[in-house]
Write a protein that holds these residues in place. Structure first.
Motif, PDB file in Angstrom:
ATOM      1  N   ARG A   1       0.833  -1.207   0.000  1.00 16.34           N
ATOM      2  CA  ARG A   1       0.000   0.000   0.000  1.00 16.34           C
ATOM      3  C   ARG A   1       0.868   1.258   0.000  1.00 16.34           C
ATOM      4  N   MET A   2       1.932   1.220   0.806  1.00 13.68           N
ATOM      5  CA  MET A   2       2.841   2.361   0.850  1.00 13.68           C
ATOM      6  C   MET A   2       3.468   2.601  -0.527  1.00 13.68           C
ATOM      7  N   GLU A   3       3.880   1.494  -1.151  1.00 14.13           N
ATOM      8  CA  GLU A   3       4.490   1.615  -2.481  1.00 14.13           C
ATOM      9  C   GLU A   3       3.478   2.163  -3.493  1.00 14.13           C
ATOM     10  N   SER A   4       2.235   1.661  -3.379  1.00  9.88           N
ATOM     11  CA  SER A   4       1.184   2.142  -4.280  1.00  9.88           C
ATOM     12  C   SER A   4       0.912   3.628  -4.076  1.00  9.88           C
ATOM     13  N   MET A   5       0.914   4.044  -2.792  1.00  8.33           N
ATOM     14  CA  MET A   5       0.686   5.456  -2.484  1.00  8.33           C
ATOM     15  C   MET A   5       1.823   6.326  -3.015  1.00  8.33           C
ATOM     16  N   GLU A   6       3.049   5.810  -2.878  1.00  7.71           N
ATOM     17  CA  GLU A   6       4.195   6.558  -3.404  1.00  7.71           C
ATOM     18  C   GLU A   6       4.100   6.702  -4.924  1.00  7.71           C
ATOM     19  N   ASN A   7       3.709   5.589  -5.575  1.00  8.01           N
ATOM     20  CA  ASN A   7       3.544   5.639  -7.034  1.00  8.01           C
ATOM     21  C   ASN A   7       2.452   6.635  -7.433  1.00  8.01           C
ATOM     22  N   GLU A   8       1.359   6.627  -6.656  1.00  9.62           N
ATOM     23  CA  GLU A   8       0.257   7.553  -6.939  1.00  9.62           C
ATOM     24  C   GLU A   8       0.699   8.995  -6.757  1.00  9.62           C
ATOM     25  N   MET A   9       1.509   9.233  -5.718  1.00  8.01           N
ATOM     26  CA  MET A   9       2.024  10.586  -5.487  1.00  8.01           C
ATOM     27  C   MET A   9       2.921  11.033  -6.635  1.00  8.01           C
ATOM     28  N   GLU A  10       3.765  10.119  -7.116  1.00  6.05           N
ATOM     29  CA  GLU A  10       4.628  10.453  -8.252  1.00  6.05           C
ATOM     30  C   GLU A  10       3.795  10.762  -9.497  1.00  6.05           C
ATOM     31  N   ARG A  11       2.740   9.935  -9.667  1.00  9.52           N
ATOM     32  CA  ARG A  11       1.863  10.163 -10.823  1.00  9.52           C
ATOM     33  C   ARG A  11       1.175  11.523 -10.728  1.00  9.52           C
ATOM     34  N   LEU A  12       0.711  11.849  -9.516  1.00 11.95           N
ATOM     35  CA  LEU A  12       0.048  13.142  -9.317  1.00 11.95           C
ATOM     36  C   LEU A  12       1.013  14.302  -9.535  1.00 11.95           C
ATOM     37  N   LYS A  13       2.280  14.103  -9.073  1.00 14.37           N
ATOM     38  CA  LYS A  13       3.278  15.153  -9.303  1.00 14.37           C
ATOM     39  C   LYS A  13       3.495  15.373 -10.803  1.00 14.37           C
ATOM     40  N   THR A  14       3.588  14.237 -11.539  1.00 16.51           N
ATOM     41  CA  THR A  14       3.782  14.331 -12.994  1.00 16.51           C
ATOM     42  C   THR A  14       2.591  15.019 -13.661  1.00 16.51           C
ATOM     43  N   GLU A  15       1.380  14.612 -13.233  1.00 16.02           N
ATOM     44  CA  GLU A  15       0.174  15.233 -13.793  1.00 16.02           C
ATOM     45  C   GLU A  15       0.126  16.717 -13.460  1.00 16.02           C
ATOM     46  N   ASN A  16       0.569  17.067 -12.264  1.00 15.38           N
ATOM     47  CA  ASN A  16       0.576  18.470 -11.856  1.00 15.38           C
ATOM     48  C   ASN A  16       1.520  19.284 -12.745  1.00 15.38           C
ATOM     49  N   LYS A  17       2.698  18.695 -13.056  1.00 16.76           N
ATOM     50  CA  LYS A  17       3.635  19.373 -13.954  1.00 16.76           C
ATOM     51  C   LYS A  17       3.009  19.555 -15.337  1.00 16.76           C
ATOM     52  N   ASP A  18       2.386  18.453 -15.819  1.00 16.93           N
ATOM     53  CA  ASP A  18       1.732  18.536 -17.128  1.00 16.93           C
ATOM     54  C   ASP A  18       0.631  19.591 -17.120  1.00 16.93           C
ATOM     55  N   TYR A  19      -0.102  19.641 -16.011  1.00 19.36           N
ATOM     56  CA  TYR A  19      -1.191  20.616 -15.892  1.00 19.36           C
ATOM     57  C   TYR A  19      -0.650  22.045 -15.931  1.00 19.36           C
ATOM     58  N   LYS A  20       0.479  22.268 -15.231  1.00 16.00           N
ATOM     59  CA  LYS A  20       1.093  23.596 -15.245  1.00 16.00           C
ATOM     60  C   LYS A  20       1.570  23.963 -16.650  1.00 16.00           C
ATOM     61  N   ILE A  21       2.152  22.965 -17.334  1.00 14.53           N
ATOM     62  CA  ILE A  21       2.613  23.212 -18.708  1.00 14.53           C
ATOM     63  C   ILE A  21       1.428  23.569 -19.606  1.00 14.53           C
ATOM     64  N   LYS A  22       0.329  22.810 -19.437  1.00 13.58           N
ATOM     65  CA  LYS A  22      -0.866  23.094 -20.227  1.00 13.58           C
ATOM     66  C   LYS A  22      -1.421  24.479 -19.915  1.00 13.58           C
ATOM     67  N   LEU A  23      -1.396  24.842 -18.628  1.00 13.86           N
ATOM     68  CA  LEU A  23      -1.867  26.175 -18.243  1.00 13.86           C
ATOM     69  C   LEU A  23      -1.019  27.264 -18.893  1.00 13.86           C
ATOM     70  N   ASN A  24       0.303  27.062 -18.881  1.00 15.68           N
ATOM     71  CA  ASN A  24       1.192  28.038 -19.515  1.00 15.68           C
ATOM     72  C   ASN A  24       0.913  28.141 -21.015  1.00 15.68           C
ATOM     73  N   CYS A  25       0.705  26.965 -21.636  1.00 16.04           N
ATOM     74  CA  CYS A  25       0.403  26.955 -23.073  1.00 16.04           C
ATOM     75  C   CYS A  25      -0.909  27.678 -23.357  1.00 16.04           C
ATOM     76  N   LEU A  26      -1.912  27.400 -22.498  1.00 14.84           N
ATOM     77  CA  LEU A  26      -3.206  28.067 -22.673  1.00 14.84           C
ATOM     78  C   LEU A  26      -3.079  29.570 -22.473  1.00 14.84           C
ATOM     79  N   SER A  27      -2.250  29.970 -21.517  1.00 15.58           N
ATOM     80  CA  SER A  27      -2.045  31.398 -21.268  1.00 15.58           C
ATOM     81  C   SER A  27      -1.408  32.070 -22.476  1.00 15.58           C
ATOM     82  N   LEU A  28      -0.370  31.403 -23.036  1.00 16.70           N
ATOM     83  CA  LEU A  28       0.273  31.940 -24.239  1.00 16.70           C
ATOM     84  C   LEU A  28      -0.707  31.987 -25.403  1.00 16.70           C
ATOM     85  N   LEU A  29      -1.521  30.923 -25.514  1.00 18.60           N
ATOM     86  CA  LEU A  29      -2.509  30.871 -26.587  1.00 18.60           C
ATOM     87  C   LEU A  29      -3.529  31.993 -26.442  1.00 18.60           C
ATOM     88  N   ASP A  30      -3.949  32.248 -25.195  1.00 20.00           N
ATOM     89  CA  ASP A  30      -4.894  33.339 -24.946  1.00 20.00           C
ATOM     90  C   ASP A  30      -4.301  34.678 -25.359  1.00 20.00           C
TER      91      ASP A  30
END
Length: 224
Positions: free
Chosen positions: A26-55
């Motif tokens: 469970r701990m390993e799964s939680m760590e993996n989930e946290m890493e996945r969320l961190k990656t998604e958060n980075k992607d989300y920030k990149i998308k936000l920046n792209c959307l801002s530039l596009l706007d």
């Protein structure tokens, strides 16, 4: 005492080990989930920046389109005004009857009546009086052609007048043969201003209703 507790028949070591393994997974799964969320958060920030530039780019394009639209509306308005502006043009020659004939001389200024009308768009030229009346305020162009028999005693001198004010003249002199002269001008006229051609005292002018040697023409360049 600890050894006794571990070896106590009340504790199932296999169950404890299984629970520990489950918790580790469970701990390993939680760590993996946290890493996945961190990656998604980075992607989300990149998308936000792209959307801002596009706007920002879209905002620039929208501003440019708005400017273009305003320019197009201005041009359309100008074209509509041009289409709504009156069409004014006339051209006439001195005589309508066939055969060569001289007009003049006279003792005073004499308004020439150009009888033969080639064109009279807007009906602003009156062939009964020889007078053109400006229907609107604007810039107008006029042209006068004069022809006469050559004579030692007489010239051909005709003047274009605006409201009885002399503007330009056609003038020529020679002892024999034919003599001709022409002149033109562009003027700013107010609505109701009148233009006419006067023959000067002691002068004469020639025309032929077939060949139309002496003419008076004008047209509206643009309203103002």
């Amino acid at each position: 005492a600890l050894t006794d507790e571990v070896l106590s028949p009340n504790i199932n070591l296999l169950e404890v080990l299984e629970n520990i393994t489950t918790m580790e997974k469970r701990m390993e799964s939680m760590e993996n989930e946290m890493e996945r969320l961190k990656t998604e958060n980075k992607d989300y920030k990149i998308k936000l920046n792209c959307l801002s530039l596009l706007d920002k780019e879209q905002a620039k394009e929208l501003t440019s389109l708005n400017k273009t639209t305003v320019i197009l509306f201005i041009k359309m308005d100008e074209l509509m005004k041009q289409n709504q502006a009156p069409k004014v043009a006339f051209s006439a020659s001195l005589l309508s009857s066939f055969g060569p004939q001289s007009v003049g001389p006279f003792h005073n200024l004499h308004t020439l009546i150009y009888e033969y009308v080639f064109l009279n768009i807007g009906d602003s030229y009156d062939p009964n009086t020889g007078i053109f009346t400006a229907p609107v305020r604007g810039a107008y162009a006029f042209r006068v052609f004069s022809k006469a028999f050559g004579s030692p005693e007489r010239d051909v001198t005709a003047g274009l007048f605006k409201n009885d004010q002399h503007i330009i003249s056609t003038h020529g002199h020679q002892a024999s043969g034919f003599i001709s002269s022409s002149n033109g001008v562009s003027l700013l006229l107010e609505e109701g201003d009148q233009m006419k051609v006067n023959l000067y005292p002691g002068q004469w002018i020639f025309d032929d209703g077939e060949h139309h040697h002496s003419t008076f023409s004008g047209h509206l360049l643009f309203p103002m």
